[in-house]
Design a protein around this motif. Structure first.
Motif, PDB file in Angstrom:
ATOM      1  N   ASP A 138       0.859  -1.182   0.000  1.00 47.62           N
ATOM      2  CA  ASP A 138       0.000   0.000   0.000  1.00 47.62           C
ATOM      3  C   ASP A 138       0.891   1.226   0.000  1.00 47.62           C
ATOM      4  OD1 ASP A 138      -2.766  -1.175   0.427  1.00 47.62           O
ATOM      5  OD2 ASP A 138      -1.722  -1.994   2.162  1.00 47.62           O
ATOM      6  N   LEU A 139       0.384   2.308  -0.569  1.00 49.64           N
ATOM      7  CA  LEU A 139       1.090   3.580  -0.557  1.00 49.64           C
ATOM      8  C   LEU A 139       0.372   4.550   0.369  1.00 49.64           C
ATOM      9  CD1 LEU A 139       1.838   4.189  -4.349  1.00 49.64           C
ATOM     10  CD2 LEU A 139       3.231   2.959  -2.669  1.00 49.64           C
ATOM     11  N   VAL A 146       6.492   9.763  -0.425  1.00 48.61           N
ATOM     12  CA  VAL A 146       5.555   8.645  -0.411  1.00 48.61           C
ATOM     13  C   VAL A 146       6.098   7.538   0.493  1.00 48.61           C
ATOM     14  CG1 VAL A 146       6.582   7.496  -2.431  1.00 48.61           C
ATOM     15  CG2 VAL A 146       4.191   7.086  -1.864  1.00 48.61           C
ATOM     16  N   GLU A 147       5.197   6.916   1.213  1.00 52.03           N
ATOM     17  CA  GLU A 147       5.526   5.802   2.108  1.00 52.03           C
ATOM     18  C   GLU A 147       5.010   4.504   1.478  1.00 52.03           C
ATOM     19  OE1 GLU A 147       3.768   4.152   6.344  1.00 52.03           O
ATOM     20  OE2 GLU A 147       3.951   6.313   6.045  1.00 52.03           O
ATOM     21  N   VAL A 148       5.848   3.479   1.464  1.00 55.03           N
ATOM     22  CA  VAL A 148       5.461   2.166   0.952  1.00 55.03           C
ATOM     23  C   VAL A 148       5.321   1.218   2.141  1.00 55.03           C
ATOM     24  CG1 VAL A 148       6.086   0.214  -0.516  1.00 55.03           C
ATOM     25  CG2 VAL A 148       6.690   2.542  -1.213  1.00 55.03           C
ATOM     26  N   VAL A 165      12.211   3.710  -4.945  1.00 51.83           N
ATOM     27  CA  VAL A 165      11.028   4.270  -5.598  1.00 51.83           C
ATOM     28  C   VAL A 165      11.495   4.977  -6.864  1.00 51.83           C
ATOM     29  CG1 VAL A 165       9.195   5.995  -5.438  1.00 51.83           C
ATOM     30  CG2 VAL A 165       9.675   4.502  -3.492  1.00 51.83           C
ATOM     31  N   ASN A 191      10.250   4.547   3.363  1.00 58.70           N
ATOM     32  CA  ASN A 191       9.954   5.943   3.093  1.00 58.70           C
ATOM     33  C   ASN A 191      10.856   6.498   1.993  1.00 58.70           C
ATOM     34  OD1 ASN A 191       8.018   6.120   5.199  1.00 58.70           O
ATOM     35  ND2 ASN A 191       9.684   6.196   6.672  1.00 58.70           N
ATOM     36  N   ARG A 196       4.040  11.658  -4.148  1.00 55.24           N
ATOM     37  CA  ARG A 196       3.159  10.669  -4.762  1.00 55.24           C
ATOM     38  C   ARG A 196       2.843  11.030  -6.219  1.00 55.24           C
ATOM     39  NH1 ARG A 196       1.667   7.649  -7.402  1.00 55.24           N
ATOM     40  NH2 ARG A 196      -0.075   6.158  -7.333  1.00 55.24           N
ATOM     41  N   PHE A 217       2.953   1.981 -10.591  1.00 53.92           N
ATOM     42  CA  PHE A 217       1.752   2.644 -10.085  1.00 53.92           C
ATOM     43  C   PHE A 217       0.868   3.128 -11.234  1.00 53.92           C
ATOM     44  CE2 PHE A 217       4.773   4.149  -6.508  1.00 53.92           C
ATOM     45  CZ  PHE A 217       4.829   2.866  -6.014  1.00 53.92           C
TER      46      PHE A 217
END
Length: 217
Positions: A138-139, A146-148, A165, A191, A196, A217
């Protein structure tokens, strides 16, 4: 990673600091710590108390077992209440509650802390080069990037994996590392400074740079 899963890992940090966890549990904590600065801070706060316990001499405790001073429990609970009133983020660093559990034998349950607000989760599809690897991600968009949130199993136990990323220009930006836990489930938070709106995907590579997992994405 869900809030409950993150909370469960954080509640295990005391046992981790005291070296009371099994090898698989330690690997899961190691993997989480690689991508979570808040939990690393909490662990650093627990280390002095854990070191003090490790050096304690049980033969000097005497009989009967010493009791905490009168009013200690209420004083500590009041400190926790004061921390709770400041902001929900302060519950992520429960140094006061940890000190109580170690010094006086009182457990301050998570009921004393407010539940954090829900964050927007964006599920993304992932592909793995090895059929043994099963994962989901999830993002979470932030103002800083953006955090994964990655969970899965099948990553070689004890092996270090790196996460990148990819931005809209094709540049790969490091998002952290985690340690594989074999067939045991693992969760980690990674992170990246890529916003995003500019993030096009992420990938997981092994120590030799081989692509293990990826997502567009």
């Amino acid at each position: 990673m869900t809030d409950d899963a993150h909370r469960g890992l954080r509640e295990s940090l005391g046992a981790y600091a005291l070296d009371l966890l099994g090898p698989h549990e330690r690997l899961a904590i190691d993997a989480h710590l690689a991508g979570c600065a808040d939990c690393r801070t909490v662990l650093a706060e627990l280390r002095p108390a854990a070191d003090a316990l490790a050096s304690a001499d049980p033969d000097r405790l005497g009989d009967p077992v010493p009791q905490p001073p009168p009013g200690l429990a209420e004083a500590i609970l009041e400190r926790v209440r004061a921390e709770r009133r400041r902001s929900w983020r302060r519950w992520a660093r429960p140094a006061a509650a940890a000190a109580v559990a170690v010094a006086a034998g009182f457990g301050v349950g998570w009921w004393a802390h407010p539940a954090p607000p829900d964050v927007p989760l964006e599920p993304v599809a992932v592909l793995a080069a090895d059929p043994a690897v099963r994962a989901s991600a999830d993002l979470v968009p932030h103002t800083w990037g953006v955090e994964v949130r990655l969970s899965g199993s099948g990553f070689a136990a004890g092996r270090v994996y790196r996460v990148f990323v990819t931005d809209s220009a094709g540049a790969r930006v490091a998002a952290g590392e985690f340690i594989g836990t074999g067939r045991s489930p693992m969760v980690c938070t990674l992170n990246s400074s890529v916003p995003r709106a500019e993030a096009d995907g992420f990938e997981v590579v092994d120590g030799e740079g081989g692509r293990v997992l990826w997502s567009d994405f």
